[in-house]
Design an enzyme around this catalytic site. Structure first.
Site, PDB file in Angstrom:
ATOM      1  N   SER A   1     -12.495   2.345  -2.595  1.00  0.00           N
ATOM      2  CA  SER A   1     -11.464   1.579  -1.904  1.00  0.00           C
ATOM      3  C   SER A   1     -10.063   1.958  -2.363  1.00  0.00           C
ATOM      4  O   SER A   1      -9.095   1.652  -1.679  1.00  0.00           O
ATOM      5  CB  SER A   1     -11.687   0.081  -2.106  1.00  0.00           C
ATOM      6  OG  SER A   1     -11.268  -0.311  -3.384  1.00  0.00           O
TER       7      SER A   1
ATOM      8  N   LYS B   1      -6.942  -3.318  -7.008  1.00  0.00           N
ATOM      9  CA  LYS B   1      -6.154  -3.127  -5.784  1.00  0.00           C
ATOM     10  C   LYS B   1      -4.680  -2.980  -6.144  1.00  0.00           C
ATOM     11  O   LYS B   1      -4.291  -3.184  -7.281  1.00  0.00           O
ATOM     12  CB  LYS B   1      -6.326  -4.333  -4.847  1.00  0.00           C
ATOM     13  CG  LYS B   1      -7.738  -4.536  -4.318  1.00  0.00           C
ATOM     14  CD  LYS B   1      -8.081  -3.594  -3.201  1.00  0.00           C
ATOM     15  CE  LYS B   1      -9.503  -3.807  -2.721  1.00  0.00           C
ATOM     16  NZ  LYS B   1     -10.529  -3.247  -3.600  1.00  0.00           N
TER      17      LYS B   1
END
Lengths: 170, 166
Positions: free
Chosen positions: A38, A91
């Site tokens: 990701s 993230k």
């Protein structure tokens, strides 16, 4: 008698080393593996030759920022998942309290509430992030990623950057 | 002679500092993984905890292992001001439907919601003066820090904190 004393000394220094390293990793910095794609191409980049990435990146997680919870847009952070406290995600922070962010697939613009942040993965194609679960409380953040430490050919600093087109309005 | 004395002194200094470091590390680990002391004040948990300040003992393993439930008093990192922690009572776990009075000071309109996955619903015992899930919604379980189980101060109330009888 001598060997017994030696054994005692060794176990005592092992205990000391363990105590100090655990405290250090709790308070200052620790090393964690990054799983999944990701955050490609920053971590675990997908190359054309090999679809499955050969190895996980290991990154240095700095924890001194948790004293004041001061972050800036573009920082890469590790946080507990809001829907399952046992999982941790890595993230990039896109927006901080007071910023307005647009959701890419609709034309909605939302204001980030006080004490929250908007996080997104660098690989927008496969990433579970604020686009799915909304703003994340800053209190869930476990640390800020500063360097890649393994594998050796990828050692280096992690840059603070915001993908173009994702600049928040403030 | 001088060198001998100096060497002995250095050795002792190293031994002392290692002992001190060990002690501080043990203190930190106990505080992070086992027990912690919290000082609470404010009106939000009246009448269970008084307004002027209570010293409470809280344990960390229940929250870590997912063993907290409805009725427990917990220390929660505030979702609004992340540097602060607040003391509240758990009213609902994930999947529960919670009915609460929206604005108890002015009306008695109730609202019912279902607590989302991985979240808990927390409220102060004094619903008239408490900033809790009624203001900021259900909080993620990951914000829970510890479960309060023992009161140390004020001394007349020294003892375990019982569940609210309701």
């Amino acid at each position: 008698m001598g060997s017994l004393k030696f054994l005692w000394d060794v176990s005592k220094s092992c205990l000391t080393a363990g105590l100090i390293s655990l405290t250090f990793s709790d308070r200052f910095a620790s090393i964690v593996p990054v799983r999944g794609t990701s955050m490609s191409p920053t971590f675990n980049p997908i190359t054309d030759s090999s679809i499955k990435s050969s190895s996980d990146d290991y990154v240095l997680l700095e924890k001194l920022c948790l004293e004041k919870y001061k972050f800036s847009q573009g920082d890469v952070v590790v946080f507990r998942s809001p829907s399952n406290y046992k999982e941790k995600h890595i993230k990039r922070i896109i927006g901080l309290p007071g910023d307005w962010v647009g959701t890419p697939h609709s034309y909605d613009v939302i204001e980030i509430p006080k004490g929250h942040c908007w996080v997104e993965g660098d690989n927008s194609l496969s990433s579970m992030d604020s686009k799915t679960f909304g703003p994340v409380p800053l209190g869930l953040i476990q640390g800020r990623v500063t360097h890649i430490v393994w594998p050796p050919q990828r050692i280096g600093e992690v840059k603070r950057s915001i993908p173009p087109g994702r600049l928040p309005f403030s | 002679m001088g060198v001998e004395i100096l060497r002995g002194f250095a050795k002792e200094a190293i031994q002392k500092s290692v002992a001190l470091t060990n002690f501080l590390c043990c203190l930190h680990l106990t505080n992070t993984y086992l027990f912690t002391l919290v000082l609470t004040y404010g009106p939000s948990m009246l009448p269970t905890l008084n307004m002027t300040g209570s010293l409470l003992l809280a344990e960390r393993f229940s929250t870590r292992l997912g063993k907290v439930g409805r009725g427990d008093i917990v220390i929660v990192r505030s979702p609004v001001v992340p540097r602060r922690t607040v003391t509240k009572r758990i009213i609902g776990m994930e999947g529960d439907s919670v009915t609460y009075v929206v604005d108890p000071q002015n009306s008695n309109i109730c609202d019912t919601i279902v607590v989302p996955k991985g979240h808990v619903w927390i409220e102060g015992d004094n619903i008239y003066d408490s900033k809790d899930s009624r203001n900021f919604g259900a909080v993620p379980y990951g914000l829970l820090e510890a479960k309060v189980f023992w009161r140390i101060w004020p001394p007349k109330d020294f003892g375990s904190l019982r569940q609210r009888a309701d």
